[in-house]
Scaffold this motif. Structure first.
Motif, PDB file in Angstrom:
ATOM      1  N   GLN A 169       0.834  -1.212   0.000  1.00 12.65           N
ATOM      2  CA  GLN A 169       0.000   0.000   0.000  1.00 12.65           C
ATOM      3  C   GLN A 169       0.864   1.255   0.000  1.00 12.65           C
ATOM      4  O   GLN A 169       0.598   2.200  -0.746  1.00 12.65           O
ATOM      5  CB  GLN A 169      -0.931   0.001   1.222  1.00 12.65           C
ATOM      6  CG  GLN A 169      -2.055  -1.020   1.155  1.00 12.65           C
ATOM      7  CD  GLN A 169      -2.989  -0.733  -0.018  1.00 12.65           C
ATOM      8  OE1 GLN A 169      -3.427   0.383  -0.223  1.00 12.65           O
ATOM      9  NE2 GLN A 169      -3.271  -1.760  -0.808  1.00 12.65           N
ATOM     10  N   VAL A 170       1.894   1.275   0.844  1.00 15.27           N
ATOM     11  CA  VAL A 170       2.793   2.443   0.900  1.00 15.27           C
ATOM     12  C   VAL A 170       3.491   2.633  -0.435  1.00 15.27           C
ATOM     13  O   VAL A 170       3.594   3.747  -0.954  1.00 15.27           O
ATOM     14  CB  VAL A 170       3.812   2.280   2.048  1.00 15.27           C
ATOM     15  CG1 VAL A 170       4.894   3.345   1.989  1.00 15.27           C
ATOM     16  CG2 VAL A 170       3.113   2.321   3.397  1.00 15.27           C
TER      17      VAL A 170
ATOM     18  N   ALA B 282       4.129   5.785  -5.457  1.00 15.11           N
ATOM     19  CA  ALA B 282       4.142   5.781  -6.919  1.00 15.11           C
ATOM     20  C   ALA B 282       3.064   6.698  -7.472  1.00 15.11           C
ATOM     21  O   ALA B 282       3.289   7.442  -8.432  1.00 15.11           O
ATOM     22  CB  ALA B 282       3.969   4.354  -7.439  1.00 15.11           C
ATOM     23  N   GLU B 283       1.872   6.680  -6.862  1.00 20.65           N
ATOM     24  CA  GLU B 283       0.790   7.557  -7.326  1.00 20.65           C
ATOM     25  C   GLU B 283       1.118   9.016  -7.081  1.00 20.65           C
ATOM     26  O   GLU B 283       0.810   9.876  -7.910  1.00 20.65           O
ATOM     27  CB  GLU B 283      -0.516   7.175  -6.625  1.00 20.65           C
ATOM     28  CG  GLU B 283      -1.081   5.855  -7.117  1.00 20.65           C
ATOM     29  CD  GLU B 283      -2.295   5.400  -6.314  1.00 20.65           C
ATOM     30  OE1 GLU B 283      -2.651   6.080  -5.318  1.00 20.65           O
ATOM     31  OE2 GLU B 283      -2.862   4.361  -6.675  1.00 20.65           O
ATOM     32  N   TRP B 284       1.777   9.319  -5.918  1.00 23.88           N
ATOM     33  CA  TRP B 284       2.132  10.711  -5.634  1.00 23.88           C
ATOM     34  C   TRP B 284       3.154  11.217  -6.643  1.00 23.88           C
ATOM     35  O   TRP B 284       3.038  12.325  -7.157  1.00 23.88           O
ATOM     36  CB  TRP B 284       2.693  10.811  -4.212  1.00 23.88           C
ATOM     37  CG  TRP B 284       3.085  12.206  -3.845  1.00 23.88           C
ATOM     38  CD1 TRP B 284       2.276  13.192  -3.398  1.00 23.88           C
ATOM     39  CD2 TRP B 284       4.400  12.767  -3.934  1.00 23.88           C
ATOM     40  NE1 TRP B 284       2.979  14.341  -3.179  1.00 23.88           N
ATOM     41  CE2 TRP B 284       4.316  14.101  -3.510  1.00 23.88           C
ATOM     42  CE3 TRP B 284       5.625  12.269  -4.320  1.00 23.88           C
ATOM     43  CZ2 TRP B 284       5.407  14.956  -3.473  1.00 23.88           C
ATOM     44  CZ3 TRP B 284       6.701  13.116  -4.271  1.00 23.88           C
ATOM     45  CH2 TRP B 284       6.611  14.443  -3.855  1.00 23.88           C
TER      46      TRP B 284
ATOM     47  N   GLN C 146       2.742  14.298  -9.313  1.00 21.70           N
ATOM     48  CA  GLN C 146       3.643  15.440  -9.389  1.00 21.70           C
ATOM     49  C   GLN C 146       4.237  15.586 -10.783  1.00 21.70           C
ATOM     50  O   GLN C 146       4.375  16.696 -11.295  1.00 21.70           O
ATOM     51  CB  GLN C 146       4.759  15.316  -8.344  1.00 21.70           C
ATOM     52  CG  GLN C 146       4.284  15.312  -6.907  1.00 21.70           C
ATOM     53  CD  GLN C 146       3.463  16.530  -6.551  1.00 21.70           C
ATOM     54  OE1 GLN C 146       3.760  17.640  -6.987  1.00 21.70           O
ATOM     55  NE2 GLN C 146       2.410  16.339  -5.787  1.00 21.70           N
ATOM     56  N   LEU C 147       4.582  14.464 -11.405  1.00 20.74           N
ATOM     57  CA  LEU C 147       5.145  14.528 -12.754  1.00 20.74           C
ATOM     58  C   LEU C 147       4.110  14.922 -13.790  1.00 20.74           C
ATOM     59  O   LEU C 147       4.439  15.547 -14.792  1.00 20.74           O
ATOM     60  CB  LEU C 147       5.790  13.189 -13.120  1.00 20.74           C
ATOM     61  CG  LEU C 147       7.077  12.846 -12.360  1.00 20.74           C
ATOM     62  CD1 LEU C 147       7.561  11.461 -12.745  1.00 20.74           C
ATOM     63  CD2 LEU C 147       8.161  13.865 -12.618  1.00 20.74           C
ATOM     64  N   SER C 148       2.874  14.600 -13.541  1.00 18.83           N
ATOM     65  CA  SER C 148       1.823  14.972 -14.497  1.00 18.83           C
ATOM     66  C   SER C 148       1.557  16.474 -14.461  1.00 18.83           C
ATOM     67  O   SER C 148       1.060  17.038 -15.426  1.00 18.83           O
ATOM     68  CB  SER C 148       0.528  14.208 -14.195  1.00 18.83           C
ATOM     69  OG  SER C 148      -0.037  14.676 -12.984  1.00 18.83           O
ATOM     70  N   LYS C 149       1.951  17.139 -13.363  1.00 14.18           N
ATOM     71  CA  LYS C 149       1.766  18.581 -13.266  1.00 14.18           C
ATOM     72  C   LYS C 149       2.816  19.341 -14.078  1.00 14.18           C
ATOM     73  O   LYS C 149       2.667  20.525 -14.323  1.00 14.18           O
ATOM     74  CB  LYS C 149       1.837  19.026 -11.803  1.00 14.18           C
ATOM     75  CG  LYS C 149       0.673  18.537 -10.974  1.00 14.18           C
ATOM     76  CD  LYS C 149       0.856  18.958  -9.550  1.00 14.18           C
ATOM     77  CE  LYS C 149      -0.261  18.408  -8.676  1.00 14.18           C
ATOM     78  NZ  LYS C 149      -0.082  18.766  -7.271  1.00 14.18           N
ATOM     79  N   LEU C 150       3.913  18.651 -14.441  1.00 12.81           N
ATOM     80  CA  LEU C 150       4.961  19.285 -15.228  1.00 12.81           C
ATOM     81  C   LEU C 150       4.600  19.247 -16.697  1.00 12.81           C
ATOM     82  O   LEU C 150       4.124  18.253 -17.226  1.00 12.81           O
ATOM     83  CB  LEU C 150       6.292  18.564 -15.037  1.00 12.81           C
ATOM     84  CG  LEU C 150       6.964  18.704 -13.690  1.00 12.81           C
ATOM     85  CD1 LEU C 150       8.221  17.848 -13.689  1.00 12.81           C
ATOM     86  CD2 LEU C 150       7.324  20.132 -13.395  1.00 12.81           C
TER      87      LEU C 150
END
Length: 202
Positions: free
Chosen positions: A17-18, A23-25, A29-33
């Protein structure tokens, strides 16, 4: 029949889960770039503008370290070029060679031997006679005196020399003194002096 209870949680599931959350975080963050220079993140939200510059900087640092290592390796494996370069770099630091001291003459050795004999140091006096013999042989061109030659090698070089018997006395005394640790007496010195006199007559 009773059924076994289900586990609500275990260590492996929690770790998974962690891992999934991290990985999702990162993906978020990379999708915001946007690498075209437009930022898609809404105002006030944390952005990763620095990530692109950081990765470029790391690339150049790693490349510089790799090139530095290759230059160092070439320096170590290429002795001729590195020696020349080292000599050029150390040129100003290289001390001037010291002028060589002239070797004492046979007469100087004889003077020293006579002085030591008067002082009662027959061992050093005999050694001075030995060195005077070597200098005399060198001056006459019979045998070139070299620090690397042993007494046995001097014997081989003196084959057929008419003063070989006198040389033999001095060579034997020198060997006994240096390697046999034989103390030199006044009689031994007198014998060496007579042997040197025979060589000097030739």
């Amino acid at each position: 029949m009773k059924t076994a209870g289900f586990e609500k949680s275990n260590l492996g599931w929690q770790f998974g889960q962690v891992q999934q959350q991290v990985a999702e975080w990162v993906e978020l963050q990379l999708s915001k770039l946007n690498f075209n220079g437009q930022k898609q993140a809404p105002p006030g939200e944390w952005r990763l503008d620095w990530l692109e510059g950081f990765l470029r900087g790391m690339f150049w640092v790693i490349l510089a370290l790799l090139l530095g290592w290759l230059v160092w390796l070439a320096w170590r494996l290429w002795p001729i070029g590195s020696r020349r370069l080292r000599d050029l770099l150390n040129f100003s630091q290289t001390p001037a060679p010291k002028p060589e001291k002239p070797m004492p003459t046979a007469a100087e050795w004889l003077t020293k031997a006579a002085q030591l004999r008067r002082e009662g140091d027959f061992g050093l006096a005999a050694r001075c006679l030995y060195l005077a013999m070597l200098q005399r042989l060198n001056d006459s061109g019979r045998v070139k005196s070299q620090a690397s030659l042993t007494d046995g090698e001097y014997r081989q070089l003196l084959r057929g020399f008419s003063g070989r018997q006198g040389c033999e006395v001095l060579l034997s005394t020198h060997e006994a003194q240096c390697f046999g640790e034989m103390p030199i007496t006044a009689e031994d010195f007198e014998r060496c002096q007579e042997a040197f006199g025979e060589i000097e007559k030739l």
